[in-house]
Design a protein around this motif. Structure first.
Motif, PDB file in Angstrom:
ATOM      1  N   PRO A   1       0.843  -1.204   0.000  1.00 26.14           N
ATOM      2  CA  PRO A   1       0.000   0.000   0.000  1.00 26.14           C
ATOM      3  C   PRO A   1       0.879   1.255   0.000  1.00 26.14           C
ATOM      4  CG  PRO A   1      -0.227  -1.228   2.067  1.00 26.14           C
ATOM      5  CD  PRO A   1       0.881  -1.855   1.315  1.00 26.14           C
TER       6      PRO A   1
ATOM      7  N   LYS B   1       0.366   4.277   0.461  1.00 26.83           N
ATOM      8  CA  LYS B   1       0.171   5.291   1.515  1.00 26.83           C
ATOM      9  C   LYS B   1       1.087   5.078   2.733  1.00 26.83           C
ATOM     10  CE  LYS B   1      -3.895   3.146   3.574  1.00 26.83           C
ATOM     11  NZ  LYS B   1      -4.424   2.584   2.354  1.00 26.83           N
TER      12      LYS B   1
ATOM     13  N   GLU C   1      -0.711  -1.197  -3.996  1.00 25.78           N
ATOM     14  CA  GLU C   1      -2.081  -0.784  -3.704  1.00 25.78           C
ATOM     15  C   GLU C   1      -2.114   0.725  -3.773  1.00 25.78           C
ATOM     16  OE1 GLU C   1      -5.334   0.482  -0.680  1.00 25.78           O
ATOM     17  OE2 GLU C   1      -3.202   0.943  -0.683  1.00 25.78           O
TER      18      GLU C   1
ATOM     19  N   ASN D   1      -8.004   1.011  -4.105  1.00 28.16           N
ATOM     20  CA  ASN D   1      -8.999   1.195  -3.047  1.00 28.16           C
ATOM     21  C   ASN D   1      -9.318   2.679  -2.933  1.00 28.16           C
ATOM     22  OD1 ASN D   1      -9.063  -1.555  -2.253  1.00 28.16           O
ATOM     23  ND2 ASN D   1      -7.139  -1.289  -1.156  1.00 28.16           N
TER      24      ASN D   1
ATOM     25  N   ARG E   1     -15.305  -4.266  -1.975  1.00 32.34           N
ATOM     26  CA  ARG E   1     -14.764  -4.218  -0.612  1.00 32.34           C
ATOM     27  C   ARG E   1     -15.862  -4.571   0.378  1.00 32.34           C
ATOM     28  NH1 ARG E   1     -10.713   0.160   1.962  1.00 32.34           N
ATOM     29  NH2 ARG E   1     -10.786  -0.591   4.093  1.00 32.34           N
TER      30      ARG E   1
ATOM     31  N   HIS F   1     -12.244  -7.897  -1.483  1.00 34.89           N
ATOM     32  CA  HIS F   1     -11.277  -7.273  -0.589  1.00 34.89           C
ATOM     33  C   HIS F   1     -11.906  -6.972   0.777  1.00 34.89           C
ATOM     34  CE1 HIS F   1      -8.422  -4.359   0.976  1.00 34.89           C
ATOM     35  NE2 HIS F   1      -9.356  -3.434   1.002  1.00 34.89           N
TER      36      HIS F   1
ATOM     37  N   HIS G   1     -10.398  -5.249   4.731  1.00 38.78           N
ATOM     38  CA  HIS G   1      -9.232  -4.795   5.507  1.00 38.78           C
ATOM     39  C   HIS G   1      -9.689  -4.624   6.947  1.00 38.78           C
ATOM     40  CE1 HIS G   1      -5.763  -2.462   6.745  1.00 38.78           C
ATOM     41  NE2 HIS G   1      -6.564  -1.492   7.145  1.00 38.78           N
TER      42      HIS G   1
ATOM     43  N   SER H   1      -5.036  -1.636  11.022  1.00 37.09           N
ATOM     44  CA  SER H   1      -3.592  -1.808  11.051  1.00 37.09           C
ATOM     45  C   SER H   1      -3.133  -2.422  12.382  1.00 37.09           C
ATOM     46  CB  SER H   1      -2.932  -0.446  10.861  1.00 37.09           C
ATOM     47  OG  SER H   1      -1.620  -0.599  10.386  1.00 37.09           O
ATOM     48  N   GLN H   2      -1.929  -3.004  12.368  1.00 35.17           N
ATOM     49  CA  GLN H   2      -1.298  -3.487  13.597  1.00 35.17           C
ATOM     50  C   GLN H   2      -2.267  -4.368  14.400  1.00 35.17           C
ATOM     51  OE1 GLN H   2       1.836  -3.189  14.303  1.00 35.17           O
ATOM     52  NE2 GLN H   2       1.975  -3.746  16.429  1.00 35.17           N
TER      53      GLN H   2
ATOM     54  N   GLY I   1      -4.484  -5.185   4.876  1.00 37.29           N
ATOM     55  CA  GLY I   1      -3.264  -5.056   5.688  1.00 37.29           C
ATOM     56  C   GLY I   1      -3.506  -5.600   7.090  1.00 37.29           C
ATOM     57  N   GLY I   2      -2.747  -5.096   8.032  1.00 32.14           N
ATOM     58  CA  GLY I   2      -2.984  -5.477   9.425  1.00 32.14           C
ATOM     59  C   GLY I   2      -1.879  -6.292  10.052  1.00 32.14           C
TER      60      GLY I   2
ATOM     61  N   GLU J   1      -2.309  -6.868   1.759  1.00 36.61           N
ATOM     62  CA  GLU J   1      -1.838  -5.495   1.516  1.00 36.61           C
ATOM     63  C   GLU J   1      -1.012  -5.015   2.699  1.00 36.61           C
ATOM     64  OE1 GLU J   1      -5.316  -3.121   0.800  1.00 36.61           O
ATOM     65  OE2 GLU J   1      -5.923  -4.302  -0.948  1.00 36.61           O
ATOM     66  N   SER J   2      -0.052  -5.820   3.117  1.00 39.12           N
ATOM     67  CA  SER J   2       0.742  -5.435   4.293  1.00 39.12           C
ATOM     68  C   SER J   2       1.644  -4.254   3.969  1.00 39.12           C
ATOM     69  CB  SER J   2       1.616  -6.607   4.724  1.00 39.12           C
ATOM     70  OG  SER J   2       0.798  -7.633   5.166  1.00 39.12           O
ATOM     71  N   GLY J   3       1.568  -3.247   4.805  1.00 41.36           N
ATOM     72  CA  GLY J   3       2.409  -2.072   4.603  1.00 41.36           C
ATOM     73  C   GLY J   3       3.381  -1.899   5.745  1.00 41.36           C
ATOM     74  N   ARG J   4       2.830  -1.797   6.943  1.00 40.15           N
ATOM     75  CA  ARG J   4       3.641  -1.570   8.142  1.00 40.15           C
ATOM     76  C   ARG J   4       4.749  -2.628   8.266  1.00 40.15           C
ATOM     77  NH1 ARG J   4       2.297   1.006  12.858  1.00 40.15           N
ATOM     78  NH2 ARG J   4       0.204   1.354  12.084  1.00 40.15           N
TER      79      ARG J   4
ATOM     80  N   TYR K   1       4.282   4.934   7.776  1.00 36.71           N
ATOM     81  CA  TYR K   1       3.335   6.022   8.075  1.00 36.71           C
ATOM     82  C   TYR K   1       4.003   7.317   8.579  1.00 36.71           C
ATOM     83  CZ  TYR K   1      -0.116   2.288   7.698  1.00 36.71           C
ATOM     84  OH  TYR K   1      -0.861   1.251   7.237  1.00 36.71           O
TER      85      TYR K   1
HETATM   86  C1  LIG Z   1      -7.080  -0.663   2.562  1.00 34.63           C
HETATM   87  C2  LIG Z   1      -5.803  -0.773   3.301  1.00 34.63           C
HETATM   88  N1  LIG Z   1      -4.917  -1.695   2.927  1.00 34.63           N
HETATM   89  C3  LIG Z   1      -3.734  -1.824   3.559  1.00 34.63           C
HETATM   90  C4  LIG Z   1      -3.395  -1.023   4.623  1.00 34.63           C
HETATM   91  C5  LIG Z   1      -2.064  -1.229   5.303  1.00 34.63           C
HETATM   92  O1  LIG Z   1      -2.194  -1.747   6.566  1.00 34.63           O
HETATM   93  P1  LIG Z   1      -0.903  -2.222   7.385  1.00 34.63           P
HETATM   94  O2  LIG Z   1       0.073  -1.119   7.312  1.00 34.63           O
HETATM   95  O3  LIG Z   1      -1.391  -2.481   8.732  1.00 34.63           O
HETATM   96  O4  LIG Z   1      -0.377  -3.450   6.739  1.00 34.63           O
HETATM   97  C6  LIG Z   1      -4.298  -0.054   5.062  1.00 34.63           C
HETATM   98  C7  LIG Z   1      -3.962   0.788   6.216  1.00 34.63           C
HETATM   99  O5  LIG Z   1      -4.673   1.027   7.120  1.00 34.63           O
HETATM  100  C8  LIG Z   1      -5.532   0.085   4.380  1.00 34.63           C
HETATM  101  O6  LIG Z   1      -6.418   0.998   4.750  1.00 34.63           O
END
Ligand SMILES: Cc1ncc(COP(=O)(O)O)c(C=O)c1O
Length: 636
Positions: free
Chosen positions: A105, A107, A130, A154, A204, A252, A254, A257-258, A293-294, A342-345, A544
């Motif tokens: 992701p 963002k 993403e 998204n 979604r 999809h 979600h 996060s965390q 994510g998460g 969609e793991s970001g963190r 982030y």
């Molecule tokens: C739609 C979506 N995908 C992925 C993520 C990334 O989540 P994470 O950083 O916990 O993996 C987020 C973040 O909140 C999100 O809103």
């Protein structure tokens, strides 16, 4: 120095434990015998660890200064490998009959240096991106993504967003438009009618399962994203009517996060599978299941289900997801879908660190007790008398008394009964008593509770960074990041401190720290030495923090250095991004810095005309202003 080696080794080990380096370090950090904190790349197991103070020294020689964000490419590469290999391994072990196609992701860290490397390191895994907005889609479409990777769109989408995403299919991008709301489906249908391209669509789904941790409130029913069952039915019907149901390929959801507890992930995956089964039975030819994510990061290293830790590993996360989906699909007689997360963190958090120097310290102790004076107020006499009954069994009583008399003296000062000098002496007596109480408590095993309370009466170390710019989640959601000194770790830290940042905001402080034995209200630190820099690092700031940061007090982006660790224990500076200048931050808040300079120059000229300034002063004054405008926003 040969005789010191044993001691150095012992202290280095003791400090490693004190700060919990092995607990939270993910294998990326090591305390060297010379007392330096060092970094190492798990993908180069034979390479020696590289000292962070030495890296800083080298970078400063090249004119890259603190405060600085240091990105280590090997850490990012290692995390991308870990998540992809974990899924590959689980898929093989469980006999899952399809692939994993993760997406990053944007963002979570939009910086070009990060996104480009994510794509590079993920290439062999067909790792995709993403995009949660039009600008992020523009970024994604500028990357050379591998053939089977996805771009998952998204977020709220207008016709322009949907048009670009759909048209990108002509270039071979697997761009999926995830429908997030009933309104969006109408725009999708309208845009797709006009274009001669088959879109890839997703929906979604809003899961009802709630999670623990910081995002608990935005999970479940009250989540602001996703479609409820009623809306899903409406969308299916609309797509069917428009002849587009055959384009619906991805589901999809979600969680937030965390996610601290792996069982929340399991429950959510089970619910997601139920939707997948139902949508398939409704005629949607779904091929991809995206669980969002998460996946959390164990910031504290506690391995517990709480806001800053997680009770599972990447391997367990992947194994649970793969097993649950396999079981559910087999039971429903549905082909195994491509798995997407969609793991970001978890991908970027560990890959960068903020390195900064301590500017000065406000100490909360007194090395000596000032002497009595003939006209001392009787409360001052009482305060000084506390030392006379200071004993191991009366420490709490002494602290209570000292605090009471000191506060009474403050009240007298406010009313004008005592003057500045007597008040200053009273404060010094109080700090002296505190030092005595602290040192007696430290050697008394019975004084555990008192010692804990005294940790809050810590020094303030003033540091060269902005919490709001570089660690915004520490301020906003009480996020914990590992923070520790980078040097002198072969010496026992002799003080405890909280950290204050360089902004003029009383919220600009860090007063919760991750240590080897838990979270503490102050950080063990060393006494500052004259003319010797004291550096600290705040770790795991790669997710982030960079773009959520703001310009409080107009402190801008810090310098950024991206380095690659080499096999021979040296490093390569791959990229340098000079931090914002004052001119840049002024322009972000709608000033033209050169108009500011012109206005200042006019002011100087007017003062010269009025005879308030000599003409020869002009060069110095205007020069000082210009230098500032072109300089770094932080303490130099
Ligand atoms: C739609 C979506 N995908 C992925 C993520 C990334 O989540 P994470 O950083 O916990 O993996 C987020 C973040 O909140 C999100 O809103």
């Amino acid at each position: 120095m040969g005789g010191d080696t044993q001691n150095d080794q012992t202290s280095a080990q003791a400090n490693s434990q004190l700060y919990g380096v092995d607990r939270w370090g993910h294998g990326y950090f090591e305390v060297l015998e010379n007392g330096d904190l060092a970094i190492k790349n798990p993908l180069l197991p034979n390479a020696p660890a590289l000292s962070l103070p030495e890296i800083l020294h080298d970078l400063q020689q090249r004119d890259v200064h603190v405060p600085m964000l240091l990105r280590v490419t090997g850490f990012l590469e290692n995390e991308i490998r870990s998540i992809n290999e974990a899924f590959l391994e689980a898929i093989k072990r469980v006999g899952y009959r399809n692939a994993y196609r993760g997406v990053f992701p944007i963002k979570v860290n939009q910086q070009a240096q990060v996104v480009e490397r994510v794509v590079e390191y993920g290439r062999s895994y067909h790792y995709g991106l993403e995009a949660g907005s039009k600008p992020e889609l523009v970024v994604a479409l500028s990357q050379s993504l591998p053939k089977h990777s996805l771009i998952v769109c998204n977020g709220v989408k207008d016709a322009e967003f949907i048009r670009l995403a759909t048209l990108s299919r002509k270039l071979g991008f697997n761009t999926v438009i995830v429908i997030e709301s009933p309104r969006e489906v109408d725009t999708v249908i309208e845009v797709c009618r006009d274009l001669d391209v088959e879109p890839l669509l997703g929906v979604r789904v809003k899961l009802t399962q709630k999670i623990g941790g910081n995002w608990a409130e935005s999970s479940g029913d009250r989540s602001t994203f996703g479609l409820n069952t009623d809306q899903l039915v409406l969308i299916l019907d609309k797509l069917r009517q428009a002849g587009l149901l055959h384009c619906l390929k991805l589901q999809h959801s979600h969680l937030g996060s965390q996610v601290p507890d792996v069982n929340d992930v399991r429950r959510a995956a089970i619910e997601a599978c139920r939707y997948f089964t139902e949508l398939t039975q409704e005629g949607a030819p779904l091929t991809h299941l995206d669980l969002g994510g998460g996946l959390g990061v164990d910031y504290t290293g506690e391995k517990k289900a709480n806001e800053n830790s997680i009770n599972y590993s990447i391997g367990e996360y992947a194994a649970n997801v793969v097993e649950i989906v396999r079981y559910a699909m087999d039971e429903a007689g549905i082909e195994h879908p491509v798995l997407v997360t969609e793991s970001g963190r978890a991908v970027t958090a560990t890959s960068s660190m903020l390195l900064f120097n301590v500017l000065e310290a406000t100490l909360y102790d007194g090395p000596s007790c000032p002497g009595a004076e003939p006209d001392d107020h009787h409360l001052m006499v009482d305060l000084m008398a506390v030392e006379g009954y200071l004993a191991a069994n009366r420490l709490q009583e002494c602290w209570n008394d000292a605090t009471f008399y000191r506060n009474e003296m403050r009240a007298l000062f406010r009313r004008g009964t005592i003057g500045l000098r007597q008040m200053a002496r009273a404060e010094r007596v109080y700090l002296y008593l505190m030092s005595q109480i602290r040192s007696q408590a430290a050697s008394d095993p019975q004084a555990g509770d008192l010692m804990e309370a005294l940790k809050k009466e810590a020094d303030i170390y003033h540091c060269n960074f902005s919490l709001f710019q570089s660690l915004p989640d520490v301020w906003a959601i009480d996020q914990l990041h590992p923070i520790m000194p980078l040097q002198r770790l072969n010496e026992t830290p002799d003080r405890r401190a909280i950290l204050a940042d360089i902004t003029c905001d009383s919220d600009g402080k860090v007063d919760r720290f991750i240590l080897g034995d838990g979270v503490a209200p102050s950080l063990p630190v060393h006494s500052l030495e004259d003319d010797k820099p004291y550096y600290m690092g705040a770790f795991f700031v790669g997710a982030y923090q960079e773009t959520l940061g703001d310009l409080h007090n107009l402190f801008g982006d810090t310098n950024v250095a991206t380095i690659q660790l080499r096999d021979d224990g040296r490093f390569v500076l791959l990229h340098e991004q000079v931090g914002d200048t004052i001119a840049q931050v002024l322009s972000y808040v709608e000033y033209d810095p050169y108009d500011c300079l012109a206005a200042f120059r006019q002011r100087v000229d007017a003062a010269i005309s009025d005879g308030e300034l000599k003409a020869s002063d002009r060069r110095e004054l205007v020069g000082a202003y210009r230098d500032s405008i072109e300089g770094y926003t932080y303490y130099e």
